[in-house]
Write an enzyme that holds these catalytic residues in place. Sequence first.
Site, mmCIF file in Angstrom:
data_model
loop_
_atom_site.group_PDB
_atom_site.id
_atom_site.type_symbol
_atom_site.label_atom_id
_atom_site.label_comp_id
_atom_site.label_asym_id
_atom_site.label_seq_id
_atom_site.Cartn_x
_atom_site.Cartn_y
_atom_site.Cartn_z
ATOM 1 N N SER A 133 0.803 -1.225 0.000
ATOM 2 C CA SER A 133 0.000 0.000 0.000
ATOM 3 C C SER A 133 0.837 1.277 0.000
ATOM 4 C CB SER A 133 -0.943 0.017 1.207
ATOM 5 O OG SER A 133 -1.768 -1.115 1.220
ATOM 6 N N HIS A 185 0.031 4.372 4.818
ATOM 7 C CA HIS A 185 -0.501 5.018 3.614
ATOM 8 C C HIS A 185 -0.073 6.483 3.549
ATOM 9 C CE1 HIS A 185 -4.018 1.883 3.671
ATOM 10 N NE2 HIS A 185 -2.845 1.341 3.417
#
Length: 269
Positions: A133, A185
């Site tokens: 991610s 993230h």
Amino acid sequence: MGKPLFYEVMEKPATSCIIGICTTIWFYIQKKNIGYQHVGISYETAIEGHYWRLITSAFSHISVIHLVFNMSALWSLGIVEQLDYLGLGIAYYLQYTLVLVVLSGLLVLGIYHILIQRFKIEYFRRVTAVGYSCVVFGWMTILSVKQPSSKLDLFGLISLPISFAPFESLIFTSIIVPQASFLGHLSGIIVGYAIAWGLIHGMTNYWAVSMLGWIVLVFVFSLKRSGAYDFNFLEIESVTDPSLPSVRFMGNSRTLQMSSVPLGGIEIA
């Protein structure tokens, strides 16, 4: 009607290879019943010297939904490989994917360090992160700056304007998947902006290969020293000064002792 899959794969060779690698690793993890704690990285494992986890955590996925979401987004972002006219392209994609993997992982650990040492939030000491991610969010961010007119397609069903995709996806995943790594993230987004705005620049094939070489070296030696994998041809022991590790290659009488350099005396610009 879109292009046949074969032609799309040929247009996105690097993206296709990365998706293949992540998918193969996922199958292996499932077959061997490997848990996230065996391949993921946390602050605690990092300070114990398990530096190899910085790489294994990036390419490992435990749940199939996690894998499909990341690979679906990555496939859409593979358009970067075709944007040579914007100064991007395959070489740029591979060079800065390497940067994103390493720097986003280090940034996460740096944030954990501040939260633990400065704010005494012990929760983050053992939080273990896995997944691609960070890199996906990094490329979302780079593309949002370089080509804001692009779209991000997810699962072939959802299409998001790329200019808002990084923060839309950040909020969306945090709500839908509570265990998603918000800081991971966010780190990808921060490094992505640093690359897109030119704060991190100058990567060439030479520097990418050199960086890859150091990554492989650190990966192998940290695997050996942490006891996670035993390389029979390699022996690490302390000589002369217990704080300085030496490296012995089995079958060769030569021993290499690493030198010590005071970190306080080095400035890197």
